[in-house]
Design a protein around this motif. Structure first.
Motif, PDB file in Angstrom:
ATOM      1  N   PRO A 165       0.829  -0.995   0.110  1.00 23.77           N
ATOM      2  CA  PRO A 165       0.110  -0.201   0.147  1.00 23.77           C
ATOM      3  C   PRO A 165       0.845   1.250  -0.023  1.00 23.77           C
ATOM      4  CG  PRO A 165       0.116  -0.923   2.232  1.00 23.77           C
ATOM      5  CD  PRO A 165       0.886  -1.789   1.299  1.00 23.77           C
ATOM      6  N   TYR A 166       2.013   1.373  -0.701  1.00 24.99           N
ATOM      7  CA  TYR A 166       2.931   2.576  -0.723  1.00 24.99           C
ATOM      8  C   TYR A 166       3.309   3.171   0.443  1.00 24.99           C
ATOM      9  CZ  TYR A 166       1.017   1.343  -5.447  1.00 24.99           C
ATOM     10  OH  TYR A 166       0.831   0.739  -6.560  1.00 24.99           O
ATOM     11  N   ARG A 167       3.369   2.426   1.473  1.00 19.28           N
ATOM     12  CA  ARG A 167       3.952   3.276   2.846  1.00 19.28           C
ATOM     13  C   ARG A 167       5.183   2.400   3.203  1.00 19.28           C
ATOM     14  NH1 ARG A 167      -1.348   1.349   4.016  1.00 19.28           N
ATOM     15  NH2 ARG A 167      -0.411   0.280   5.923  1.00 19.28           N
ATOM     16  N   GLU A 204       0.404   8.738   4.917  1.00 19.28           N
ATOM     17  CA  GLU A 204       1.522   8.120   5.134  1.00 19.28           C
ATOM     18  C   GLU A 204       2.264   7.663   3.626  1.00 19.28           C
ATOM     19  OE1 GLU A 204       1.059   4.655   7.390  1.00 19.28           O
ATOM     20  OE2 GLU A 204      -0.322   5.942   9.053  1.00 19.28           O
ATOM     21  N   ALA A 205       1.319   7.561   2.913  1.00 19.04           N
ATOM     22  CA  ALA A 205       1.952   6.909   1.581  1.00 19.04           C
ATOM     23  C   ALA A 205       2.475   8.390   0.847  1.00 19.04           C
ATOM     24  CB  ALA A 205       0.940   6.633   0.440  1.00 19.04           C
ATOM     25  N   ARG A 206       1.777   9.454   0.861  1.00 14.22           N
ATOM     26  CA  ARG A 206       2.389  10.613   0.310  1.00 14.22           C
ATOM     27  C   ARG A 206       3.754  11.051   0.843  1.00 14.22           C
ATOM     28  NH1 ARG A 206      -3.504  11.884  -0.334  1.00 14.22           N
ATOM     29  NH2 ARG A 206      -3.829  12.092  -2.561  1.00 14.22           N
ATOM     30  N   GLY A 207       3.750  10.816   2.358  1.00 20.28           N
ATOM     31  CA  GLY A 207       4.995  11.451   2.863  1.00 20.28           C
ATOM     32  C   GLY A 207       6.183  10.146   2.902  1.00 20.28           C
ATOM     33  N   ALA A 215       5.171   7.669  -4.675  1.00 24.69           N
ATOM     34  CA  ALA A 215       4.280   6.927  -4.145  1.00 24.69           C
ATOM     35  C   ALA A 215       3.014   8.059  -4.069  1.00 24.69           C
ATOM     36  CB  ALA A 215       4.528   6.433  -2.523  1.00 24.69           C
ATOM     37  N   ALA A 216       3.256   9.219  -3.733  1.00 23.30           N
ATOM     38  CA  ALA A 216       2.307  10.187  -3.694  1.00 23.30           C
ATOM     39  C   ALA A 216       1.702  10.537  -4.976  1.00 23.30           C
ATOM     40  CB  ALA A 216       3.070  11.618  -3.459  1.00 23.30           C
ATOM     41  N   ALA A 217       2.578  10.123  -6.263  1.00 24.57           N
ATOM     42  CA  ALA A 217       1.831  10.332  -7.506  1.00 24.57           C
ATOM     43  C   ALA A 217       1.038   9.279  -7.714  1.00 24.57           C
ATOM     44  CB  ALA A 217       3.084  10.213  -8.630  1.00 24.57           C
ATOM     45  N   VAL A 218       1.234   7.987  -7.135  1.00 21.16           N
ATOM     46  CA  VAL A 218       0.142   6.838  -7.348  1.00 21.16           C
ATOM     47  C   VAL A 218      -0.864   6.976  -6.754  1.00 21.16           C
ATOM     48  CG1 VAL A 218      -0.170   4.353  -6.927  1.00 21.16           C
ATOM     49  CG2 VAL A 218       2.207   5.318  -7.781  1.00 21.16           C
ATOM     50  N   ILE A 219      -0.991   7.631  -5.472  1.00 16.11           N
ATOM     51  CA  ILE A 219      -2.108   7.990  -4.902  1.00 16.11           C
ATOM     52  C   ILE A 219      -3.084   9.125  -5.675  1.00 16.11           C
ATOM     53  CG2 ILE A 219      -3.069   9.124  -2.614  1.00 16.11           C
ATOM     54  CD1 ILE A 219      -1.717   6.429  -2.295  1.00 16.11           C
ATOM     55  N   ASP A 220      -2.423  10.037  -5.982  1.00 18.96           N
ATOM     56  CA  ASP A 220      -2.961  10.995  -6.809  1.00 18.96           C
ATOM     57  C   ASP A 220      -3.851  10.395  -8.098  1.00 18.96           C
ATOM     58  OD1 ASP A 220      -2.406  12.789  -4.857  1.00 18.96           O
ATOM     59  OD2 ASP A 220      -0.523  13.924  -5.852  1.00 18.96           O
ATOM     60  N   LEU A 221      -2.712   9.424  -8.661  1.00 21.69           N
ATOM     61  CA  LEU A 221      -3.405   9.025  -9.945  1.00 21.69           C
ATOM     62  C   LEU A 221      -4.780   8.182  -9.798  1.00 21.69           C
ATOM     63  CD1 LEU A 221      -3.084   8.177 -12.750  1.00 21.69           C
ATOM     64  CD2 LEU A 221      -1.625   6.207 -12.268  1.00 21.69           C
TER      65      LEU A 221
END
Length: 487
Positions: free
Chosen positions: A37-39, A328-331, A336-342
């Protein structure tokens, strides 16, 4: 010979022939970079850098890792051909987090809470390139040796909170890397002008593991690997290009070259033809096994990094993360932040494109095969009779063993022989493989929504009797079959 040793390829040195291949090379470079989960706190993100890691020579042999990789390919240069090469890898830089103290100064912390993210210690990967252009004639004999270095450095990034005040800072430490690239070409005997090109990439960093603790203990091995990684070439791979001539496929060579291809020695890498289909002037030598002319799926909306998963599943799962998990992923990392935004911004039509694309069937079905799925049909696409079986206005109750349905003006029911023609709304690969096969209708079934389905067994299926006995049929809509004339 010209070479560049910078960390970023410039427009002047980047070879335009690599443009198409570089899309796949980027995927190789960042394969498994950060996993769902990108964390950083996720267990599977605690052991990283799995592919193409070239470690310092003092660390590798004793721990099953490698300090070098070797690529050998066959090429047919024409005239005064020139070889262009690009070595690409990630350089891991260690990021620590510091909180601003009220009285001035900074203190290292495990996390720094911000409104939109939670900053934590993490190893970031920066892209590095070593580029070389050399006439093939200069590669004969002793060949060419190109040493390269990446110096150690420290970078500090100030972190500002929502109130505009300094909340802390990120301190990035990059360790020194030393390496060497060796190229050599040998002309082979035979009727054709063919060369075996050898390209060796080696990590020559003089770093040695720390001493003093119990040798061989798991804790020491893990600690030493953590220390070795910032001095390693991560996801190292090569792009090779000829300005005149071509390379031979190493997976499907012409018959006359099979023996010479089999004699090539590739260690910890896999060379394939890359770039545009139908061309053979570019090779990607990858630590991941690929086929010739690999390509990014056209449905892909962006890099997801966790390529062991399916993009559709990743996008849906990522969008379903809690707000705290997304912080947490964005940090954790900018990627990882780009994946969350996507995942948060994917429109429904893009998600639909990720579902049900089966390109491999085109070779089986051919150009006259079943219609390709281009959109999701609405409910009106499902066949329904004017009066459903459960409606009191109906004349009879449902009886699968006796019911018949009209198809193209003729009654179809148990015992009818039909030709299967799965419609575009179907996404089941098994249904598509059955396109054009003859089948026997076993029953006519009605669902609670008023839809009608034909239960069938395929002719010449050796398991038809077992399917019939167990009631395990295949199901098609009446408009997906054609009544055979001899029925």
């Amino acid at each position: 010979m010209t070479a560049t040793d910078g960390s970023v390829a410039t427009a002047a040195t980047a070879d335009p022939r690599f443009a198409a291949a570089r899309q796949v090379a980027d995927a190789v470079l960042l394969e498994g970079y950060v996993l769902y989960p990108y964390r950083a706190s996720a267990a599977k993100n605690r052991l990283r850098w799995q592919f193409g890691v070239l470690v310092p020579p003092a660390w590798g042999p004793a721990h099953g890792e490698h300090a070098c990789q070797r690529t050998e390919v066959l090429m047919e240069p024409k005239g005064d051909a020139t070889l262009a090469l690009e070595l690409r890898f990630l350089h891991a830089q260690r990021r620590t987090v510091q909180r601003a103290l009220d009285g001035g100064g900074f203190a290292e912390v495990d996390e720094l809470q911000l409104a939109d993210r939670v900053l934590v210690p993490w190893d970031e990967g920066t892209e590095e390139h070593v580029e070389l252009t050399v006439p093939v004639a200069e590669l004969t004999g002793d060949g060419v040796t190109v040493p390269f270095t990446r110096p150690a450095r420290d970078d500090i990034e100030t972190v500002v909170g929502d109130d505009g005040r300094t909340a802390g800072r990120l301190v990035r430490r990059t360790e020194k890397i030393e390496g060497v690239l060796r190229l050599r070409a040998v002309e082979l005997d035979g009727a054709y002008r063919v060369f075996r090109l050898t390209a060796v990439v080696e990590n020559t960093s003089p770093w040695t593991p720390g001493a003093g603790a119990a040798a061989g203990s798991d804790a020491v091995v893990a600690a030493d690997r953590e220390a070795a990684l910032p001095r390693s070439l991560v996801a190292a791979h090569l792009l090779l290009g000829l300005d005149s001539g071509s390379f031979l496929s190493m997976t499907d060579p012409p018959e006359w070259a099979r023996e010479a291809v089999a004699a090539c020695e590739n260690l910890h890498t896999w060379p394939v033809l890359a770039g545009e289909a139908g061309r053979a002037d570019v090779v990607l030598s990858s630590p991941i096994i690929l086929e010739d002319h690999p390509a990014i799926a056209p449905e892909s909306a962006g890099a997801m990094y966790d390529a062991t998963e399916i993009d559709e599943i990743l996008a849906l799962r990522t969008a379903a993360l809690t707000d705290q998990e997304k912080r947490e992923a964005r940090g954790t990392d900018a990627r990882a932040a780009a994946v969350i935004d996507l995942a948060d911004s994917l429109p429904p039509e893009v998600l639909e494109r990720l579902h049900g694309a089966v390109r491999s069937l085109r070779e089986v079905t051919g150009p006259d095969g079943p219609e390709q799925i281009t959109e999701i049909p609405d409910e009106e696409a499902v066949f329904r009779p004017d009066t459903p079986w459960w409606d009191p206005a109906g004349t009879d109750t449902a009886d699968p063993a006796r019911d018949r349905i009209t198809v193209d003006g003729a009654p179809v029911g148990p015992g009818s022989r039909v030709l299967l023609r799965p419609g575009p709304r179907r996404t089941d690969a098994q249904d598509l493989f059955l396109h054009g096969r003859a089948a026997l209708v076993e029953a006519v079934l009605h669902d609670v929504d008023g839809g009608v389905h034909l239960a069938v067994t395929v002719e010449d299926d050796p398991g038809a009797d077992i399917r019939r006995e167990q009631g395990r049929f295949l199901y098609f809509q009446p408009d997906e079959v054609t009544l055979l004339e001899d029925a």
